[in-house]
Design a protein around this motif. Structure first.
Motif, short mmCIF file in Angstrom:
data_model
loop_
_atom_site.label_atom_id
_atom_site.label_comp_id
_atom_site.label_asym_id
_atom_site.label_seq_id
_atom_site.Cartn_x
_atom_site.Cartn_y
_atom_site.Cartn_z
N LYS A 97 0.48 -1.39 0.39
CA LYS A 97 0.41 0.33 0.05
C LYS A 97 1.02 1.22 0.13
CE LYS A 97 -0.52 -0.24 4.73
NZ LYS A 97 -1.63 -0.90 6.28
N HIS A 98 1.79 1.30 0.35
CA HIS A 98 3.17 2.28 0.03
C HIS A 98 3.74 2.81 -0.86
CE1 HIS A 98 2.03 2.60 4.71
NE2 HIS A 98 2.62 1.52 5.17
N LEU A 99 3.37 1.43 -2.05
CA LEU A 99 4.08 1.52 -3.61
C LEU A 99 2.90 1.66 -4.50
CD1 LEU A 99 5.64 -2.36 -3.42
CD2 LEU A 99 6.43 -0.03 -2.52
N SER A 100 4.01 2.64 -5.30
CA SER A 100 3.79 3.00 -6.38
C SER A 100 3.54 2.24 -7.60
CB SER A 100 3.93 4.54 -6.57
OG SER A 100 3.35 5.56 -6.06
N GLY A 101 4.44 0.85 -7.94
CA GLY A 101 4.03 0.26 -9.14
C GLY A 101 4.76 -1.24 -8.20
N PHE A 102 5.10 -1.65 -9.07
CA PHE A 102 6.17 -2.74 -8.51
C PHE A 102 6.44 -4.19 -10.34
CE2 PHE A 102 6.06 -5.61 -5.09
CZ PHE A 102 7.05 -6.75 -5.28
N VAL A 103 7.36 -4.28 -10.79
CA VAL A 103 8.01 -5.16 -11.46
C VAL A 103 8.55 -6.50 -11.15
CG1 VAL A 103 10.01 -4.57 -13.40
CG2 VAL A 103 8.86 -3.10 -12.11
N PHE A 104 7.76 -6.97 -11.33
CA PHE A 104 7.63 -8.59 -11.45
C PHE A 104 9.01 -9.02 -12.25
CE2 PHE A 104 3.97 -7.89 -9.83
CZ PHE A 104 4.23 -8.11 -8.08
N PRO A 146 -0.28 -0.67 -9.98
CA PRO A 146 0.96 -0.33 -11.37
C PRO A 146 1.76 -1.79 -11.36
CG PRO A 146 0.44 1.59 -11.57
CD PRO A 146 0.43 0.75 -10.26
N CYS A 147 1.43 -2.76 -12.45
CA CYS A 147 2.29 -4.24 -12.44
C CYS A 147 3.05 -4.69 -13.37
CB CYS A 147 1.47 -5.29 -11.78
SG CYS A 147 1.09 -4.89 -9.74
N TYR A 167 3.58 7.45 -12.16
CA TYR A 167 3.85 8.63 -12.09
C TYR A 167 1.98 10.03 -11.59
CZ TYR A 167 7.96 10.22 -12.31
OH TYR A 167 9.50 10.07 -12.12
N VAL A 168 0.82 9.01 -12.56
CA VAL A 168 -0.70 9.07 -12.56
C VAL A 168 -1.06 8.40 -11.22
CG1 VAL A 168 -2.80 8.29 -12.73
CG2 VAL A 168 -1.03 9.30 -14.74
N PHE A 169 -0.85 7.56 -10.68
CA PHE A 169 -1.11 6.82 -9.33
C PHE A 169 -0.42 7.22 -8.42
CE2 PHE A 169 -1.23 2.67 -5.89
CZ PHE A 169 -2.52 2.82 -6.48
N LYS A 170 0.58 7.86 -8.82
CA LYS A 170 1.64 8.09 -7.22
C LYS A 170 1.00 9.51 -7.11
CE LYS A 170 4.67 9.43 -3.97
NZ LYS A 170 4.63 9.28 -2.91
N ASN A 171 0.59 10.37 -8.23
CA ASN A 171 -0.42 11.20 -8.21
C ASN A 171 -1.50 11.71 -7.37
OD1 ASN A 171 1.50 12.97 -9.85
ND2 ASN A 171 0.11 12.82 -11.81
N TRP A 172 -2.26 10.53 -7.71
CA TRP A 172 -3.72 10.35 -6.63
C TRP A 172 -3.36 10.22 -5.41
CZ3 TRP A 172 -8.75 9.85 -7.24
CH2 TRP A 172 -9.14 9.58 -6.34
N GLN A 173 -2.32 9.07 -5.15
CA GLN A 173 -1.80 8.23 -4.04
C GLN A 173 -1.42 10.09 -2.87
OE1 GLN A 173 1.97 6.15 -4.82
NE2 GLN A 173 0.41 4.26 -3.65
N ASN A 174 -0.47 10.88 -3.93
CA ASN A 174 -0.22 12.04 -3.05
C ASN A 174 -1.74 12.89 -2.43
OD1 ASN A 174 2.35 11.58 -3.13
ND2 ASN A 174 2.45 12.22 -4.79
N LEU A 175 -3.10 13.27 -4.07
CA LEU A 175 -3.94 13.73 -3.51
C LEU A 175 -4.63 13.14 -2.75
CD1 LEU A 175 -6.13 14.88 -4.66
CD2 LEU A 175 -7.09 13.47 -6.03
N ILE A 176 -4.92 11.53 -2.15
CA ILE A 176 -5.76 11.30 -1.09
C ILE A 176 -4.95 11.49 0.18
CG2 ILE A 176 -7.45 9.78 -3.00
CD1 ILE A 176 -5.75 7.57 -1.79
N LEU A 177 -3.37 11.78 -0.03
CA LEU A 177 -2.83 11.79 1.96
C LEU A 177 -3.50 12.71 2.38
CD1 LEU A 177 0.73 12.11 0.58
CD2 LEU A 177 -0.13 10.50 2.32
N THR A 178 -4.38 14.00 2.64
CA THR A 178 -5.28 14.92 3.05
C THR A 178 -6.93 14.57 2.16
OG1 THR A 178 -5.14 16.67 0.77
CG2 THR A 178 -3.84 16.77 2.63
N GLN A 179 -7.49 14.95 3.51
CA GLN A 179 -9.31 15.50 3.15
C GLN A 179 -9.65 15.56 1.97
OE1 GLN A 179 -11.29 16.03 6.51
NE2 GLN A 179 -13.99 15.04 5.85
N ILE A 180 -10.29 15.24 1.10
CA ILE A 180 -10.36 15.71 -0.64
C ILE A 180 -11.83 15.80 -0.85
CG2 ILE A 180 -8.60 15.14 -1.31
CD1 ILE A 180 -9.79 13.37 -3.42
N GLY A 181 -12.73 16.26 -1.56
CA GLY A 181 -14.05 16.03 -2.06
C GLY A 181 -13.92 16.69 -3.32
#
Length: 318
Positions: A97-104, A146-147, A167-181
């Motif tokens: 949940k702290h990751l923004s992607g994974f390479v297998f 993203p995998c 990068y899009v997912f990281k943008n999202w993770q940054n956005l929801i760190l705070t309470q948003i409407g």
């Protein structure tokens, strides 16, 4: 862009160059470690070592025994399947949940995302329809993450798409760190509008309609449905047709600002891209030039122009 310490990517340790494979070797990914590593921080995992297998060690494979799939030595002994599942679930629920992607690591019985060989009990045949036990847990518990596999990253379109989604997912993770409407969510969507259009025009329209009609819904439900729709829309590389359509839309913003010759030049660059004569970076560079000369606040915030660091040169090959 995010700084080095802000984007964390999970990676199979052998792809990072760690000598953790059964034969004490590795499968270092040059793109991951020479290029992408300049922008992200890797969190390394070797599930086989994590569950107690030594280095070196006998090879293991997936073997179907009745209705059960074991992960064991070719002779059927030493099944570590349950341990791999348990470890994968632990990482998936506590660390991923702290990751923004994974390479297998591709085709691995523990880390392969797809096409992993499943042998019959006699060892006389196999099918390529398995999924690595560790990778399966990561993806099942984190469906938006993203995998990608190391081999697929050699394809320039798949490589660009994976990095963009990170990068899009990281943008999202940054956005929801705070309470948003709904207002903040709508602003987020506005910035990603043309990126979504370039991948899936129907999703671009559907996401816009969804936000416009979601004012009476609980915000947590809106957030959940929106990001699921966004990541699904971006899940496959953008087609040349959709990219051309997006470039043409962006061109329209400058119709009253640029000369006839400049219009012809821009139209020509977009058409050359459409025909596969030049890569995407050519018409994009022209559009960004016109945006610099003729500033437009709405366009300037579009993620589409710079979805990731330019020094990765990902649009030079698509």
């Amino acid at each position: 862009m995010d700084k080095l310490s802000e984007i964390k990517i999970g990676i199979s340790a052998c792809l990072a160059g760690d000598k953790v494979r059964f034969d004490t070797g590795h499968k270092r990914s040059n793109f991951c470690m020479d290029d992408f590593a300049n922008h992200v921080e890797y969190v390394k995992f070797c599930p086989e070592v994590a569950v107690g297998l030594p280095i070196p060690r006998p090879t293991i494979r997936q073997i179907k025994v009745g209705d059960t799939i074991k992960v064991c030595r070719p002779d059927g002994s030493g099944d570590v399947g349950p341990k791999l599942n348990e470890y994968g679930k632990k990482v998936a629920t506590e660390q991923a949940k702290h990751l923004s992607g994974f390479v297998f690591c591709a085709k691995s019985p523990s880390c392969g995302m797809e096409r992993v060989k499943i042998y019959n009990e006699a060892g006389t045949g196999n099918t390529s329809e398995g999924v690595g036990f560790f990778a399966q847990q990561i993806m099942a518990h984190n469906p938006l993450l993203p995998c990608e596999e190391n081999g697929r990253l050699n394809d320039p379109h798949l490589r660009e798409n994976f990095v963009m989604r990170v990068y899009v997912f990281k943008n999202w993770q940054n956005l929801i760190l705070t309470q948003i409407g709904l207002h903040e969510l709508t602003q987020f969507h506005a910035k990603h509008k043309y990126l979504v259009m370039s991948h899936n025009y129907e999703s671009y329209r559907a996401l816009g309609r969804f936000l416009a009609q979601s004012s009476d819904m609980p915000i947590e439900q809106v957030k959940h449905e929106y990001i699921a729709g966004l990541m699904k829309a971006l899940s496959s590389p953008a087609s040349r047709k959709n990219q051309t359509n997006t470039l043409t839309h962006l061109q329209g913003y400058f119709k009253n600002n640029i000369s006839k010759i400049e219009k012809q030049e821009l139209c020509g660059a977009i058409d050359d891209y459409r025909q596969g004569v030049v890569p995407l970076c050519v018409p994009l560079t022209l559009l960004k030039h016109h945006l610099t000369v003729h500033p437009n606040e709405y366009l300037a915030q579009q993620v589409y122009f710079d979805p990731y660091p330019n020094d990765l040169r990902l649009r030079f090959s698509i």
